[in-house]
Design a protein around this motif. Sequence first.
Motif, short mmCIF file in Angstrom:
data_model
loop_
_atom_site.label_atom_id
_atom_site.label_comp_id
_atom_site.label_asym_id
_atom_site.label_seq_id
_atom_site.Cartn_x
_atom_site.Cartn_y
_atom_site.Cartn_z
N VAL A 1 0.76 -1.15 0.06
CA VAL A 1 0.04 0.10 -0.15
C VAL A 1 0.70 1.30 0.10
CG1 VAL A 1 -1.64 1.38 1.35
CG2 VAL A 1 -1.93 -1.16 1.14
N ASN A 2 1.85 1.33 0.68
CA ASN A 2 2.70 2.37 0.88
C ASN A 2 3.57 2.69 -0.32
OD1 ASN A 2 2.20 3.05 3.45
ND2 ASN A 2 3.60 1.76 4.38
N SER A 3 4.00 1.72 -0.99
CA SER A 3 4.79 1.85 -2.34
C SER A 3 3.87 2.28 -3.43
CB SER A 3 5.44 0.80 -2.79
OG SER A 3 4.80 -0.46 -3.14
N THR A 4 2.47 1.84 -3.41
CA THR A 4 1.70 2.31 -4.38
C THR A 4 1.36 3.66 -4.01
OG1 THR A 4 0.94 -0.02 -4.50
CG2 THR A 4 -0.29 1.63 -5.68
N ALA A 5 1.10 4.14 -2.81
CA ALA A 5 0.58 5.22 -2.41
C ALA A 5 1.71 6.32 -2.85
CB ALA A 5 0.44 5.40 -0.97
N GLU A 6 2.91 6.10 -2.92
CA GLU A 6 4.12 6.77 -3.14
C GLU A 6 4.11 7.01 -4.77
OE1 GLU A 6 7.10 8.78 -1.94
OE2 GLU A 6 6.19 7.33 -0.57
N ILE A 7 3.68 5.97 -5.49
CA ILE A 7 3.65 6.13 -7.28
C ILE A 7 2.85 7.34 -7.51
CG2 ILE A 7 3.03 5.14 -9.24
CD1 ILE A 7 3.94 2.55 -8.17
N LEU A 8 1.45 7.28 -6.45
CA LEU A 8 0.13 7.99 -6.86
C LEU A 8 0.21 9.36 -6.13
CD1 LEU A 8 -2.14 5.12 -7.02
CD2 LEU A 8 -1.47 6.62 -9.06
N GLY A 9 1.30 9.44 -5.22
CA GLY A 9 1.11 10.62 -4.56
C GLY A 9 -0.10 10.57 -3.51
N LEU A 10 -0.23 9.41 -3.07
CA LEU A 10 -1.49 9.38 -1.95
C LEU A 10 -0.99 9.41 -0.69
CD1 LEU A 10 -3.73 7.00 -3.91
CD2 LEU A 10 -4.21 9.32 -3.52
#
Lengths: 364, 299
Positions: free
Chosen positions: A114-123
């Motif tokens: 979740v954290n790495s995906t949030a990083e990609i999307l600026g979330l």
Amino acid sequence: MANVEISAVRKSYGALEVVHGVDIDIKDGEFVILVGPSGCGKSTLLRMIAGLEEISDGAVSIGGRVVNNLTPKERNIAMVFQNYALYPQMTVAQNMGFSLEISGKSKAEISSKVNSTAEILGLTPLLERKPSQLSGGQRQRVAMGRAIVRDPAVFLFDEPLSNLDANLRVQMRAEIKALHQRLGTTIVYVTHDQIEAMTMADRIVVLRGGVVEQMGTPMDLYDSPANMFVAGFLGSPSMNFLKGRLAADGSPGLTLEDGSEVKLQHSPQGTSNQAIVLGIRPQDIAVDPVNGTPAVIKVMEPTGADTHVLVELAGQDLVAVLPPRLKTTVGETIPLSFASPNVHFFDAASEANIPCDPKSEHDQ
Amino acid sequence: MFKLNLFQSARSQALILLIPAFGVYTLFAIWPLIDVVILSFQEWNGISADRKWVGWENYNYIFNNDPVFWVSLKNTVIWTILSIVFPPLVGLLLAIGLNQKLFGRASLRAIYYLPVIIAPIAVATMWRWMYDPFFGLFTQILTDMGLGFLARDWLGDRNIALYSMFVAYVWQHVGFSMVLFLAGLQGVQSTLIDAARIDGASRFEIFRYVTLPALSPTITIVLVLSTISSLRAFDIVYGMTGGGPAQSTQMLAMWAFTQSMQIFDFGRGSAVSVVLLVITLAIVIPYMRWSQAREEAVK
Ligand SMILES: Nc1ncnc2c1ncn2[C@@H]1O[C@H](COP(=O)(O)OP(=O)(O)OP(=O)(O)O)[C@@H](O)[C@H]1O
Ligand SMILES: [Mg+2]
């Protein structure tokens, strides 16, 4: 990652068939956009790929495996919906991690993904918020995050940008395209917006009334539309259609209903006097005081970079994109030339494209 | 000037429409409520012209010298707990079943809702007949099935009378919860269910993570209304057992009525009513506050 093969797929609701045998072959990693007017069966087709809708006939395979009887989960796809469909009682992080959590992944693995995906999307700063505390664009990003976290074989998008305002839509378009380049995952994307289709797709599939009208790369469809529907659907402002007859003497030109003549650069294969439709994009019409056909100006819309002019010619309305600061006004006539190399010809009855006559080009 | 008049006329129109209702409401709802509270501090036989002020005497009596009050309180508590569990639960299950695309579901919905529109006193009479130990339906069925030894004097046995009565109550009230839940289920977004299916949720997980959260406002309403209706249960007791046998089915609403209208001690009857009112408010107000706060947290 996987290819998607749709072969002879049909869908009926009771006695009503809404998808009439569709074949589409989507390569691994390809970004394919299904486009068409409202009610043409885009969502139905996408939902059949997703496993949300039963396939009445034909087969869908993902990664070489027929998935007709598999649940959405077993198909290993992820879907992003127009209205985001986020779970309202869960935080952004919980929304994104939901599928991992119910498939029994460990807390550590979930939070790292979740954290790495949030990083990609600026979330990252929004992870603890509820969906109701987010803007439309942020919600759409969370919905995409929820799809990415699962690392699926195929992404399915159903009009993901329709609820966003124009500026945000342009921005998200770029983001989705960048995301596709980064992840390289196969995407099937539904929209009724031809600009989205033209700007993002590797390949566009134009649907109408539950059948495929044409598929190909955006420029293929733009340059050689198979019929009037595809020609009119892609491009903005849309292509003009001018009804007329081929010149009796076989020279490249069109005789309109009121007898006025339109000179062309080349003519289609066909017999003289045949009723045809000339297709010409607004950008391909030019002002030509020498050879132009006079048309009456009805509306002028300066956009800054150029002027969109609505004219009437032999009782038919046409739009021309002309240079800015035209020295003419509504009600006056303007001599317009249609002698562009990029015109299209269509059969008046079948609306199908008629190829250009190669001989006619040498006449010039 | 003219505009002002327009606004004034809209407001006066609202007042004209509301004042009659407000008058009727004050006369028949608010005033009796206040009067009951006053009466609970007085001694009155319902006929005599003077109502004597006795202070806390009525409360003192019902708390310290009236064993029936405590029995009614206990029964009311049991009844209320059962009523906020079973009718809503059964109603929810029926609503989920009848929300599926099912042949004849419209008729089934109507059938399950039917008992709600029957007058409670008619329901009581009907079930009293069915519970008759000699000729009643239940005894008959058990006997026919060779299970005659299971037959009881359903309403005459003080160990089971309350529960027999409760079964009739559930039968009458499930339709009400069912209809509210059906309406709530209409509000569950179908794309949310689609999203959960894509996420790999099982049927139960969809219920747990999508349906149930979406139903939470409905659940609040159903629980509040069930609590209120169970606390004031009167008609069914009156029609089935009258509080007997041996006060084993006595409840607060019924006991307030009996004190006032049969024993003609309006002061004590009113005191019982006030206790009931306080219990109702003490349960309902905090619950609504809590669930409202929780919903706002989601929104
Ligand atoms: N559950 C259903 N029962 C009957 N007909 C349906 C059902 N769902 C869709 N249809 C019909 O199927 C056709 C295709 O619908 P679909 O939702 O796929 O259109 P669409 O191309 O996604 O349109 P839009 O751009 O408006 O979303 C429509 O004519 C619609 O009326
Ligand atoms: Mg759609």
